[in-house]
Design a protein around this motif. Structure first.
Motif, PDB file in Angstrom:
ATOM      1  N   UNK A  22      -7.839  48.248 -11.231  1.00 57.81           N
ATOM      2  CA  UNK A  22      -6.782  47.252 -11.418  1.00 57.81           C
ATOM      3  C   UNK A  22      -5.534  47.951 -11.944  1.00 57.81           C
ATOM      4  N   UNK A  23      -4.531  48.207 -11.103  1.00 53.22           N
ATOM      5  CA  UNK A  23      -3.343  48.910 -11.558  1.00 53.22           C
ATOM      6  C   UNK A  23      -2.482  48.030 -12.460  1.00 53.22           C
ATOM      7  N   UNK A  24      -1.982  48.622 -13.516  1.00 52.08           N
ATOM      8  CA  UNK A  24      -1.027  47.957 -14.380  1.00 52.08           C
ATOM      9  C   UNK A  24       0.299  48.667 -14.250  1.00 52.08           C
ATOM     10  N   UNK A  25       1.319  47.971 -13.812  1.00 52.86           N
ATOM     11  CA  UNK A  25       2.618  48.569 -13.528  1.00 52.86           C
ATOM     12  C   UNK A  25       3.555  48.281 -14.688  1.00 52.86           C
ATOM     13  N   UNK A  26       3.791  49.297 -15.515  1.00 56.09           N
ATOM     14  CA  UNK A  26       4.588  49.122 -16.717  1.00 56.09           C
ATOM     15  C   UNK A  26       5.716  50.133 -16.728  1.00 56.09           C
ATOM     16  N   UNK A  27       6.927  49.683 -17.012  1.00 60.84           N
ATOM     17  CA  UNK A  27       8.060  50.603 -17.094  1.00 60.84           C
ATOM     18  C   UNK A  27       9.047  50.077 -18.130  1.00 60.84           C
ATOM     19  N   UNK A  32      -8.415  48.077   0.411  1.00 63.79           N
ATOM     20  CA  UNK A  32      -9.075  47.525  -0.774  1.00 63.79           C
ATOM     21  C   UNK A  32      -8.352  46.246  -1.177  1.00 63.79           C
ATOM     22  N   UNK A  33      -8.966  45.495  -2.098  1.00 61.45           N
ATOM     23  CA  UNK A  33      -8.260  44.379  -2.731  1.00 61.45           C
ATOM     24  C   UNK A  33      -7.612  44.900  -4.012  1.00 61.45           C
ATOM     25  N   UNK A  34      -6.561  44.208  -4.472  1.00 59.63           N
ATOM     26  CA  UNK A  34      -5.811  44.677  -5.638  1.00 59.63           C
ATOM     27  C   UNK A  34      -5.583  43.536  -6.625  1.00 59.63           C
ATOM     28  N   UNK A  35      -5.840  43.840  -7.886  1.00 56.09           N
ATOM     29  CA  UNK A  35      -5.465  42.944  -8.980  1.00 56.09           C
ATOM     30  C   UNK A  35      -4.257  43.563  -9.663  1.00 56.09           C
ATOM     31  N   UNK A  36      -3.139  42.874  -9.617  1.00 52.55           N
ATOM     32  CA  UNK A  36      -1.881  43.426 -10.122  1.00 52.55           C
ATOM     33  C   UNK A  36      -1.487  42.747 -11.427  1.00 52.55           C
ATOM     34  N   UNK A  37      -1.153  43.571 -12.417  1.00 44.05           N
ATOM     35  CA  UNK A  37      -0.598  43.084 -13.674  1.00 44.05           C
ATOM     36  C   UNK A  37       0.713  43.806 -13.924  1.00 44.05           C
ATOM     37  N   UNK A  38       1.760  43.048 -14.201  1.00 45.64           N
ATOM     38  CA  UNK A  38       3.072  43.636 -14.477  1.00 45.64           C
ATOM     39  C   UNK A  38       3.532  43.186 -15.857  1.00 45.64           C
ATOM     40  N   UNK A  39       3.899  44.141 -16.715  1.00 49.06           N
ATOM     41  CA  UNK A  39       4.506  43.827 -17.997  1.00 49.06           C
ATOM     42  C   UNK A  39       6.004  44.031 -17.874  1.00 49.06           C
ATOM     43  N   UNK A  55      -1.393  38.499 -11.414  1.00 45.99           N
ATOM     44  CA  UNK A  55      -1.282  37.871 -10.094  1.00 45.99           C
ATOM     45  C   UNK A  55      -2.669  37.735  -9.477  1.00 45.99           C
ATOM     46  N   UNK A  56      -2.817  36.764  -8.613  1.00 39.99           N
ATOM     47  CA  UNK A  56      -4.095  36.570  -7.936  1.00 39.99           C
ATOM     48  C   UNK A  56      -4.455  37.799  -7.112  1.00 39.99           C
ATOM     49  N   UNK A  57      -5.728  37.986  -6.918  1.00 35.91           N
ATOM     50  CA  UNK A  57      -6.224  39.137  -6.154  1.00 35.91           C
ATOM     51  C   UNK A  57      -5.720  39.081  -4.718  1.00 35.91           C
ATOM     52  N   UNK A  58      -5.312  40.233  -4.215  1.00 36.35           N
ATOM     53  CA  UNK A  58      -4.792  40.311  -2.846  1.00 36.35           C
ATOM     54  C   UNK A  58      -5.936  40.297  -1.839  1.00 36.35           C
ATOM     55  N   UNK A  59      -5.646  39.989  -0.597  1.00 40.60           N
ATOM     56  CA  UNK A  59      -6.650  40.233   0.450  1.00 40.60           C
ATOM     57  C   UNK A  59      -6.852  41.735   0.618  1.00 40.60           C
ATOM     58  N   UNK A  60      -7.852  42.106   1.362  1.00 38.49           N
ATOM     59  CA  UNK A  60      -8.121  43.521   1.623  1.00 38.49           C
ATOM     60  C   UNK A  60      -6.988  44.093   2.464  1.00 38.49           C
ATOM     61  N   UNK A  61      -6.367  45.176   1.960  1.00 37.36           N
ATOM     62  CA  UNK A  61      -5.207  45.717   2.664  1.00 37.36           C
ATOM     63  C   UNK A  61      -4.979  47.172   2.288  1.00 37.36           C
ATOM     64  N   UNK A  62      -4.114  47.846   3.067  1.00 36.89           N
ATOM     65  CA  UNK A  62      -3.760  49.239   2.815  1.00 36.89           C
ATOM     66  C   UNK A  62      -2.877  49.337   1.579  1.00 36.89           C
TER      67      UNK A  62
END
Length: 778
Positions: A1-6, A45-52, A80-87
């Motif tokens: 589950x990537x967390x995108x923080x900047x 893969x599916x992705x669970x995205x969290x952004x701060x 955010x909700x889990x994405x469909x399986x994607x590149x």
């Protein structure tokens, strides 16, 4: 589950900053800099995205927001909700402030939102973009059997985006100038390009997101298929626009022009960014699929699309599987792979010489000879093409048989078939304008075609007329024809009522004018350049005389725009006088300039004005209320000054931070400055004198340095230019730029050969008695 923080406000190399906006750009290998992954297209893969992010900013990703949690330091954690399986390259996110949205809910509760940097209630362009997005979804659903699956679609304007649109599965990022078009104040050309950009971003839901290629080398295929769906969507929405003509003008002609200088074949582009930015790739892909459509029926091609979407939906596909699907749709009567692979895997494209001869027994035959097409003198290209052949479907008609038919498939170097025509009637190859090849004829046939255009041009389709003109002038550049033959194909232009042949003719004549003018020490010593301008201006003014600046038909509006521009650029006194009056009224009273001719009017006003006028337009280009399209028009118009020191100062603005020139605007400025002789000379001096500063400032933007070199070095043709080029090339260290400069040296030699071979004939042709300049009010 990537967390995108900047929190620092400084992004990685995978992000693009413009205004208060941060957007992702993970194609082709950016994802690995955001989180550990395998970023091949086939690895999904599916992705669970969290952004701060700061509390006052808006965060978007592929899926709808799920939860927001307030943090103690004034930040927000948004999941955010889990994405469909994607590149991985389809994972997208955006972070911004200052944008508001207009929203609509369509069938099955699907939400569509368009964001804008102003109140959507005060500017109709947001509603236009929203409606265009919804129309594109519905139109493409009618064309293909798979529904649009996404529950939400966010469309955001990205200032300075290098390509018209980027789709990240539910998050459509579109260049600001290609998204927000006002139906009343935008030109017809801008409106169509906006509709195409949005429609293509939507079409990527089917080809790109749902059906993904296994590896980057085949990305051109899904790009081409999604673009074709976009054009069909626009055709459905605008039945009064000939989509075949529009597609040839937008995609095929630029691709054929660029493919001459391409260093790799279509299948060898290993990076998605290269595919998206090079017109020789995407346009050629569309051109090849259009040509495939000449040997199969529209019904069979649509069946193949349906099979692919049914079989590979949410899966990977390679081009071999696509060829198999097309072959299956034809009942395997055609070996599609055998036909298409040479076009995809070989450099360049051919030209076909068509001729007729009589045997001793009086039997008459037509012969077809295929040869690789290249510009004479382009040595590196010639070496590769000596033994290359293609399987070419030659569509054909004649004066006595005006229905297009597939006459023959040329598989070898040459072919012969019985001739059913009279020696006194013309024959026409590539008669449906769908072949990705050029055609040449004997001089008699060219002359008969020129006469036919003069008296019966409307009996040929506009795109076919454009192809005839484009082939003739390019055959001159390939030393296959002499220039009088090509010039004869333009004699009828004052009768031409479609913009596509006009675009083809003006593009070809621009090259002629550029090299002729560039070979002269000064404009005062170029009488034939002036005579050529008079010839073009006279033809354009006669067309304008039959039309209003306020046409309602899309095709007539495009015609007025292109002929008005031609008349102004080539110095028709009455048309430029009208332009100056409109510019002066706009400058003093802000009176409206008709949208389709606004760009030309601004050019005329700047060209004729002093530095005070220049500064007024510069100030207007920076006004907060200006639209993205108008800023682009003003920035390009400022390049029309005829004063070298003004242009030098303008080019120097790209180094001054307070001027706010973006990377993409810098490229636009160079491109526009080099449209005139004084501009080309000034830009070339500027590049030589400021190369270290340019490479230092734009070291991380190689595409801009390439664009600067390509636009600046077009049209050089003197020995002095050659010496300067060779000296400059020896001082450049970057290998990819050295390759571009080597190409510029080849192109300059080609220009010199063109002048040496054709100038005497051009001079003779221009001396043919003709009417005095016609100065009629359009």
């Amino acid at each position: 589950m990537p967390t995108l923080i900047d929190k620092s406000g400084v992004g990685s190399s995978t992000v693009l900053f413009s205004r208060q906006m941060l957007v992702s750009s993970l194609k082709p290998m950016g994802a690995r800099y955001v989180f550990p992954c395998m970023d091949d297209p086939a690895m999904k893969a599916t992705f669970d995205v969290t952004i701060e992010h700061p509390k006052g900013q808006t965060a978007l990703s592929n899926m709808p927001s799920k939860t927001k949690t307030a943090l103690t330091d004034g930040w927000v954690r948004e999941e955010f909700y889990r994405t469909p399986k994607m590149s991985t390259h389809l994972l997208g996110f955006a972070l911004f402030d200052g944008l508001t949205s207009l929203e609509a809910v369509i069938s099955r509760g699907r939400v569509v939102r368009v964001w804008a940097p102003f109140d959507p209630e005060e500017n109709s362009s947001v509603e236009v973009a929203l409606n265009t997005t919804i129309d594109a979804i519905h139109n493409i659903e009618r064309l293909v059997p798979v529904e649009y699956q996404l529950t939400k679609t966010d469309v955001i304007p990205v200032p300075g985006l290098s390509v018209p649109s980027s789709d990240y599965c539910g998050l459509l990022m579109i260049r600001e100038t290609a998204l927000l078009c006002d139906g009343q104040e935008s030109s017809m050309s801008d409106q169509l390009q906006c509709e195409l950009a949005i429609s293509k971003a939507v079409a990527h839901n089917w080809f790109g997101n749902s059906v993904t290629v296994e590896w980057w080398d085949d990305l051109w295929l899904t790009e081409a298929l999604s673009t074709m769906l976009a054009y069909e969507s626009v055709a459905y929405q605008r039945p009064d626009v000939n989509i075949c003509d529009l597609q040839w003008d937008d995609m095929i002609q630029p691709a054929m022009a660029a493919d001459i200088f391409s260093r790799v074949d279509l299948s060898s582009y290993g990076h998605a960014v290269a595919v998206r930015e090079d017109p020789a790739v995407e346009g050629k892909g569309i051109g090849l699929l259009r040509m495939l459509d000449t040997i199969i029926s529209d019904k069979e091609f649509l069946k193949a699309i349906e099979n692919v979407l049914a079989r590979f939906s949410h899966d990977n596909m390679n081009r071999s599987q696509f060829w198999d699907a097309v072959a299956e749709a034809t009942g395997f009567r055609i070996d599609v792979a055998a036909f298409m692979e040479p076009w995809v895997t070989q450099l360049g494209y051919p030209y076909v010489s068509i001729g007729r001869y009589e045997e001793r027994d009086k039997a008459r035959n037509q012969y077809f000879v295929q040869l690789p097409f290249y510009y004479s003198g382009y040595v590196s290209f010639m070496r590769h093409l000596q033994t290359v052949t293609w399987e070419i479907p030659v569509t054909w008609k004649s004066e006595g048989h005006t229905d297009t038919r597939l006459l023959t498939m040329i598989e070898e170097k040459s072919d012969t078939i019985p001739d059913e025509t009279s020696p006194d009637e013309w024959v026409l190859g590539n008669s449906d304008s769908r072949g990705f090849y050029r055609v040449n004829y004997d001089n008699k046939n060219w002359a008969m075609l020129a006469d036919y255009l003069q008296y019966n041009h409307t009996l040929l389709e506009p795109s076919v007329r454009a192809v005839l003109i484009d082939d003739a002038f390019n055959n001159v550049r390939g030393s296959i024809l002499l220039i009088p033959t090509a010039m004869e194909m333009t004699r009828y232009l004052d009768k031409e009522e479609n913009y596509v042949p006009w675009e083809a003719a003006l593009d070809a004549l621009h090259y002629v004018k550029t090299v002729v003018h560039g070979s002269c020490p000064s404009s005062s010593q170029c009488p034939y350049h002036c005579r050529l301008q008079e010839y073009i201006a006279r033809k354009a003014a006669r067309v304008l005389k039959r039309h209003s600046f306020y046409e309602t038909s899309p095709e007539k509006r495009l015609l007025v725009a292109v002929t008005f521009k031609a008349a102004c650029q080539n110095g028709n006194r009455n048309v430029t006088k009208r332009a100056k009056i409109m510019f002066d009224r706009w400058k003093r009273k802000r009176l409206r300039i008709p949208p389709d001719i606004r760009e030309s009017v601004i050019h005329v006003g700047i060209s004729a004005g002093d530095q005070n006028v220049w500064w007024q337009v510069w100030k207007q280009s920076n006004a907060s209320s200006i639209s993205a399209q108008d800023r682009q028009i003003f920035l390009c118009g400022l390049a029309a000054s005829q004063q070298e020191w003004v242009l030098w100062r303008y080019l120097h603005f790209i180094f001054e931070e307070d001027k706010g020139i973006t990377v993409q605007e810098a490229s636009l400025i160079f491109k526009c400055v080099t449209q005139t002789k004084v501009g080309r000379e000034t830009a070339w001096k500027f590049v030589q004198g400021n190369w270290e500063k340019l490479t230092s400032k734009y070291a991380d933007v190689p595409s801009l340095l390439e664009a600067i070199i390509q636009s600046t070095l077009t049209g050089l043709s003197t020995d002095q230019h050659m010496e300067q080029l060779e000296h400059f090339s020896s001082s450049v260290q970057e290998r990819y730029l050295r390759e571009l400069l080597d190409e510029a040296v080849h192109a300059t030699r080609l220009n010199q050969r063109y002048i040496d071979r054709n100038m005497p004939y051009l001079q003779d042709w221009l001396k043919v008695p003709c009417a005095t300049r016609v100065d009629t009010k359009p």
